[in-house]
Design a protein around this motif. Structure first.
Motif, PDB file in Angstrom:
ATOM      1  N   ASP A  36       0.867  -1.174   0.051  1.00 14.88           N
ATOM      2  CA  ASP A  36       0.193   0.009   0.053  1.00 14.88           C
ATOM      3  C   ASP A  36       0.725   1.297   0.032  1.00 14.88           C
ATOM      4  O   ASP A  36       2.211   1.028   0.304  1.00 14.88           O
ATOM      5  CB  ASP A  36      -1.103  -0.041   1.162  1.00 14.88           C
ATOM      6  N   CYS A  37       0.222   2.484  -0.384  1.00 19.51           N
ATOM      7  CA  CYS A  37       1.102   3.446  -0.621  1.00 19.51           C
ATOM      8  C   CYS A  37       0.295   4.932  -0.442  1.00 19.51           C
ATOM      9  O   CYS A  37      -0.159   5.485  -1.323  1.00 19.51           O
ATOM     10  CB  CYS A  37       1.678   3.533  -1.968  1.00 19.51           C
ATOM     11  N   GLY A  38      -0.306   5.073   0.819  1.00 18.19           N
ATOM     12  CA  GLY A  38      -1.085   6.345   1.058  1.00 18.19           C
ATOM     13  C   GLY A  38      -0.198   7.851   0.632  1.00 18.19           C
ATOM     14  O   GLY A  38       0.943   7.735   0.373  1.00 18.19           O
ATOM     15  N   GLU A  39      -1.056   8.713   0.868  1.00 13.26           N
ATOM     16  CA  GLU A  39      -0.555   9.966   0.323  1.00 13.26           C
ATOM     17  C   GLU A  39       0.847  10.421   1.326  1.00 13.26           C
ATOM     18  O   GLU A  39       0.684  10.158   2.570  1.00 13.26           O
ATOM     19  CB  GLU A  39      -1.642  11.028   0.433  1.00 13.26           C
ATOM     20  N   GLY A  65      -8.293   5.866  -1.666  1.00 10.13           N
ATOM     21  CA  GLY A  65      -7.333   6.615  -1.583  1.00 10.13           C
ATOM     22  C   GLY A  65      -6.086   6.477  -0.692  1.00 10.13           C
ATOM     23  O   GLY A  65      -5.074   6.783  -0.838  1.00 10.13           O
ATOM     24  N   ASP A  66      -6.649   6.139   0.743  1.00 10.54           N
ATOM     25  CA  ASP A  66      -5.735   6.180   1.768  1.00 10.54           C
ATOM     26  C   ASP A  66      -4.763   5.092   1.492  1.00 10.54           C
ATOM     27  O   ASP A  66      -3.791   4.786   2.286  1.00 10.54           O
ATOM     28  CB  ASP A  66      -6.362   6.369   2.954  1.00 10.54           C
ATOM     29  N   GLY A  70      -0.419   7.958  -2.777  1.00  9.97           N
ATOM     30  CA  GLY A  70       1.007   8.474  -2.696  1.00  9.97           C
ATOM     31  C   GLY A  70       1.688   7.597  -3.947  1.00  9.97           C
ATOM     32  O   GLY A  70       3.079   8.045  -4.090  1.00  9.97           O
ATOM     33  N   LEU A  71       1.104   6.825  -4.481  1.00 11.11           N
ATOM     34  CA  LEU A  71       2.027   5.965  -5.693  1.00 11.11           C
ATOM     35  C   LEU A  71       2.328   6.869  -6.902  1.00 11.11           C
ATOM     36  O   LEU A  71       3.360   6.764  -7.256  1.00 11.11           O
ATOM     37  CB  LEU A  71       1.085   4.594  -6.314  1.00 11.11           C
ATOM     38  N   ILE A  72       1.162   7.633  -7.233  1.00 16.71           N
ATOM     39  CA  ILE A  72       1.680   8.489  -8.478  1.00 16.71           C
ATOM     40  C   ILE A  72       2.967   9.331  -8.298  1.00 16.71           C
ATOM     41  O   ILE A  72       3.874   9.632  -9.321  1.00 16.71           O
ATOM     42  CB  ILE A  72       0.225   9.264  -9.031  1.00 16.71           C
TER      43      ILE A  72
ATOM     44  N   GLY B  70      -1.719  16.648  -4.305  1.00 15.21           N
ATOM     45  CA  GLY B  70      -2.378  16.545  -2.929  1.00 15.21           C
ATOM     46  C   GLY B  70      -3.867  16.741  -2.954  1.00 15.21           C
ATOM     47  O   GLY B  70      -4.547  16.822  -1.994  1.00 15.21           O
ATOM     48  N   LEU B  71      -4.374  17.166  -4.195  1.00 16.63           N
ATOM     49  CA  LEU B  71      -5.864  17.614  -3.893  1.00 16.63           C
ATOM     50  C   LEU B  71      -6.841  16.313  -3.828  1.00 16.63           C
ATOM     51  O   LEU B  71      -7.930  16.755  -3.242  1.00 16.63           O
ATOM     52  CB  LEU B  71      -6.145  18.518  -5.414  1.00 16.63           C
TER      53      LEU B  71
END
Lengths: 303, 303
Positions: A36-39, A65-66, A70-72, B70-71
C-alpha cells in the motif's frame, strides 16, 4: 535471513497529525517490497531513511485513496531521479488507468517500465514468486474489491551436518546437492543417504497483511498459522456497529482473528482519526491476544 | 484588512526531507484560498494549524504532479469529514477527469459539489471575483500549459472624515453613501459634495503567484507594480542552461523580474532538491532585488 516490515503509515481514511495513511515496507533479504502507498509515502521513506530506488515491487490492496494516493508521486519522483529498472505493481486493474491519465496530462514519458499485474479479488491466488518469497492474495470483505497479501518465505534448503560430513571425508563440493535433499553416489560407488547427513530447515515464516475488511471469518483459512499478522483495527469494539456498516474491524475482533488462526504475533493499525491515544486499542486487542503491537510509524517488526 | 499568504510547500518536482511540493494558503479577510496543492498538503495544513474545512476555493497552476497530487486526498478528507458546502476549483480542464476517475473507482459519491472552472492558458483573464478579491491569470511559459495568479484586493471604499461630518451635523446614516463616492442632497435641500468630506482609500494591494516558468519576460505586464510577488527560483544562475531547458527560472532571474516590474517584495520558492542550504539562492536574488525572502514552510507573509 532478513524478513522484516517497517510501518510507514497507520492512519485510516483521513490523516492525523503525525499519522499518515497506510503504507508498509517489507524487507526480505534486502529486497524491498512496498505494501500500500497512501499519500505522503515518499516523504515517509525519506523520513525513515529508505531509498525509493531500492523498491522494485508494490502491492496495492484496493482503490480507496488512503491506500494508493501516494503511488503516482512516488513513481514521478523515481522517474525524475533517473530510474531505469522496471517497477512492478500488483493492484486492481483500474489503477493503471488512473496512473496513465496523470502521466498523459503532465506529458510525462517514464524512462522505466511499469510492469502492471492486475489483481482479481475473487479467490486466493499466488500472484508473485521469486527465490525468496511467495505472495498470495487474501480475499477480504470491504466496500470495494480488496485483497490482503500473504508473504511466505521460500522453503529453505536442508541444513547439512558439517562435522559428520567431514568425518566421513565427503567433499564440500557435494554440500549443495545435499542441501537440496538429494542422495549421492560418490565416484567410488559409495551411496550417501541424504537423511544421514542433513536435517530439515526451519519452517518458512509468513507475514499476512489484512488492510481493510470486516472480520467476518471468510478469509481465516488464508491466514491460518501465519508467523505475523497485520490486521486493521479501525475502531474500538464500542463502535462495532460503525465497523460493520463501513466494513471495518474493531481492535477486539482483530485480537480474536489472531487467536482463531493461531498467529505468532499481531500488529494492529489503520486507526480512525477519532483516536488521539492508541493505548486503549492495544489493550482491547491484548485482552484476547496478548502478543499484539501497535503499527507505529517508523517501527520495524521482525517476522 | 487581513491579506496574507502562508507557505505550505516550497520544493520543486521531488520532495526533500522537510520540504514539501508547492502549496500556499491565501487568507483574505479570513476567507481562505488554496494556491496549488502538492502531495501532502492536507498534512501540512494540519501541521500548521489550518482547518481544511475553511478553504472554499483552490487555484491550480498546471498539471505537473508537484502542483496538484495532494488535491484528491484533500477533497476525499473533506468529504469524510462531512463537508456539504461547495468547493470551487480553478485548474486546467483535464484535472476534473483525473479527479472523477478516482472517485469512480473508489465508489466515492461526494456529499458536496465541486464547482470546476477550467482555465485556458492563452491570455490573461479575470477568472474570479467576490467582494474582497479579483483573481486574474498570468500566462506563464512552462513545458505544459501553466498559469500564475494575480490576487488583487477590491478597490476599497473612500474614507469619510468623521470629525468634519460631525461638525456639519451630517447624520451617520449617510456615511455609507459617502464612502461609495456619492454626493448627497439632505432633506432640507443642502448639497453635500463628496470631495469635501471624504478622501481616497489606499491603493489596493496585489499578490502575484508565478509557479513554474521561464523568465522570458512574456508575462511582465501581468505582474507589473504588484505589492508582493512569489516567483519560482528552481536553480541558481550557474545552472541557467538547465533552467532554460526545463523552462524554469534562476534566483538571479527572479530578482531581475521583481526589479523590472517594481514589485514591493519578492518571495522565491520551488527550490530544486539539489539545494540543501537555501541561503545562496536568497543571496543571489538579493544581489539584484534586496527585499527578497525565502518561501519557507509555515511562514506567513503579509501582502
Amino acid at each position: 535471513m532478513k524478513f522484516e516490515v517497517t510501518i510507514l503509515g497507520s492512519s485510516s481514511a483521513t490523516p492525523v497529525f503525525n499519522r499518515n495513511p497506510s503504507a508498509q515496507l517489507l524487507n526480505c533479504k534486502d529486497k524491498f517490497y512496498l505494501i500500500d502507498c497512501g499519500e505522503g509515502t515518499q516523504q515517509q521513506l525519506i523520513r525513515f531513511g529508505f531509498k525509493a530506488s531500492k523498491i522494485d515491487v508494490a502491492f496495492i490492496s484496493h482503490l480507496h485513496g488512503d491506500h494508493y494516493f501516494g503511488l503516482i508521486g512516488l513513481l514521478s519522483t523515481m522517474n525524475l531521479n533517473g530510474r531505469i529498472k522496471p517497477f512492478q505493481i500488483f493492484a486492481p486493474a483500474a489503477l493503471m488507468e488512473i496512473l496513465e491519465i496523470q502521466f498523459r496530462y503532465s506529458e510525462t514519458s517514464l524512462r522505466f517500465e511499469i510492469e502492471f499485474c492486475p489483481i482479481v479479488a475473487d479467490e486466493p491466488r499466488v500472484i508473485f514468486q521469486n527465490q525468496d518469497l511467495t505472495v498470495e492474495t487474501i480475499v477480504l470483505n470491504h466496500r470495494i474489491p480488496c485483497t490482503g497479501f500473504k508473504f511466505t518465505e521460500k522453503k529453505r534448503l536442508r541444513k547439512v551436518l558439517v562435522d559428520k560430513l567431514e568425518a566421513a571425508n565427503i567433499p564440500a563440493d557435494y554440500y549443495q546437492l545435499l542441501k537440496k535433499g538429494l542422495d549421492l553416489t560418490l565416484p567410488g560407488g559409495e551411496v550417501i543417504l541424504n537423511a544421514d547427513y542433513t536435517i530439515d530447515s526451519d519452517v518458512p515464516k509468513s507475514y499476512c497483511y489484512c488492510s481493510d475488511t470486516m472480520a467476518d471469518g471468510s478469509y481465516l483459512e488464508s491466514i491460518r498459522g501465519c508467523t505475523m499478522l497485520y490486521h486493521e483495527a479501525t475502531f474500538m469494539d464500542d463502535l462495532l456497529e460503525r465497523a460493520n456498516v463501513t466494513h471495518h474491524t474493531t481492535a477486539l475482533q482483530a485480537g480474536l482473528v489472531a487467536k482463531e488462526v493461531g498467529a505468532g504475533k499481531l500488529i494492529i493499525g489503520h486507526f480512525s482519526s477519532r483516536y488521539k491515544a492508541l493505548l486503549p486499542l492495544l489493550e482491547e486487542a491484548q485482552g484476547v491476544f496478548e502478543n499484539t503491537a501497535l503499527a507505529l510509524e517508523g517501527v520495524t517488526f521482525t517476522v
